[in-house]
Scaffold this motif. Sequence first.
Motif: not given
Length: 610
Positions: A521-525, A547-557
């Motif tokens: 899904f889009p990052d914004a979603f 760092g990681s470009d995975m959306i969950t890892k960016r949000v977790e950071h």
Amino acid sequence: MDYNQCQEMQCMKFAGFRVQNFRNILDSGWIEANRITAFVGQNEAGKSNLFEALYVLNPIIPDIEYSVDEDWPVDRWEGRKDAEGEPVCEARFELNAAEIASLFSAARVPIPAPADGEDPVPEPQLPTDASLNLTKWYGYKTEHKAVGYPEGALDPAKVAEWATKNVPKFVYIRDYEMSGAQVELDQLYQRLTNVGGKRHQLSNEDQTVLIILDLANIDLKDFIEKGKTAEGRTNRSFDKRSASKYLTKQFSELWRQKEVEFDIEIDGPTLNIFAEDANIGMPVRLHRRSTGFRWYVSFAWKFTHATKGDFKNCVLLLEEPGVHLHFTGQRDLLTVFDRLSANNTILYTTHLASMVDLAHPERVRIVESRDHHLSITQGIVSQQKEPMAVIEQSLGLTGDQSGILGNRQVLIVEGGDDTVVLNKLSGLLKSGGKEGLSDRVYLWPAHGAQKTPMYAGFAIGQGWDAGVLLDSDEAGNDAKSKITELYLPKLAEGKEQKFRTLMLGQAAGSKKTDFAIEDLFPDAFYVDCVNKAYGLAIKLDDLPQDGSDMITKRVEHLLKSRYGHKKLDKRTVMAEMWKRFDTWKSVDDLPKEAVQHSEKVFKVINAAFG
């Protein structure tokens, strides 16, 4: 002219219902309905009560009423004496443009001619949105109310007359099984006479036989009389042949696994039903066929009887359908439901995981028992273990399914969330004419990337035609390495066995270094779902770029560094995503990026399994 005669139509849209003051149901709250809705819950939660209350609102068999003595809630017994006039059930049917116009034409109040010198009263405008609401109380007939039309534009009596002709009837089927044993028609006639012709007081077996005779246009008393003379028996033979052909035709509309012919055989007063498989050519008495087959026969003929052979314009209320069928038969039954839903609304109860369609979580209603009263949870999120056990098993999270999996093409995925997301996306893509997951491929969820090598080893050891789909991240790459090192060399010892290791990011055609199921899904979603779940206002620009470009890892950071959270609770965010899933009805509702990524993934999977 009735609306039914004006055009070939789909079933009028049944939007939902509410039940109150009925047995263990104090107030169900408003229950939204789809074309197909599954009510999932444990025994004694109140699923049957829910359907029985709804059925009486607009039953296929007229003059059925609520009984205060039997239906009023036991724990409110002191209020029973004042129950008359208390609401029990209400339902809403949404009208399309043709139905809005038809009702207006049939029930409009004529505008009086203007008096001399007065301007004529303008015609009322047709609404763009309108509904027909049905309500029933203890001691009163069902009320029909048109909502959305200008005040005073419709005659209530004519609204009721139109509704009686055009609102889909409720067909409630709960007793399916028939033994198929021989029946003595003279004894059946005597039992019917003893209850004053009230069929509902007979056994399910007797009622089903009478349905068969009805479908054959056979009058029981007349049929018995014909058997007393040679000429009558000759005429009766034509009746039963005609009946046999008609029953065969109607059964074939619902049962498409194989061709079956039925033969009603009557010798004197004794009736037998034979079923013959076309590829075998030997008739067998119905009582010697499987319970599942007899279930299907009973369902098909009862549905035929209720709809006069049309299979349309009904709200089917089915209790535990498919309980006597094997796994494949249950999945076939879901396909039958999909076909019937074009012209009917189907509501069914189940405690079977295989009767929950994984592509459509929005169809599920969880039936819970709270303080001994029914409660409904819409969607597939519940805090109660018993009803959720069905959902978990349907996702492959519980139970031993090796017997089933061993006969399928199996794709191991990292978890139940992957299963929900992929099945939902596949269902929507297929409905829009795009490529979804092949029906041959069964998704088998593991419990995280670290455990997928164990699942893969088991599948390879059992000789399954299988594969694994892994996230494109460190855990996924580690799992791939273990599978490659520990298990894939053993495939050389086999002859034709295959095992595929697919990486999600590569399959989706993404340029991201790291890629998980959420990245379809889009990052914004995903950020929007995080904000809703956590009550935050994170913006895309707030997320770290290194760092990681995975959306969950960016949000977790960000959650750790700015908001003090220990980690990202993916389950909470996924629950919010599932709520969004429930609102998606077609591929056009999906974010475009999700369509592009998921279609590529399904093409890669389907190609890998050939």
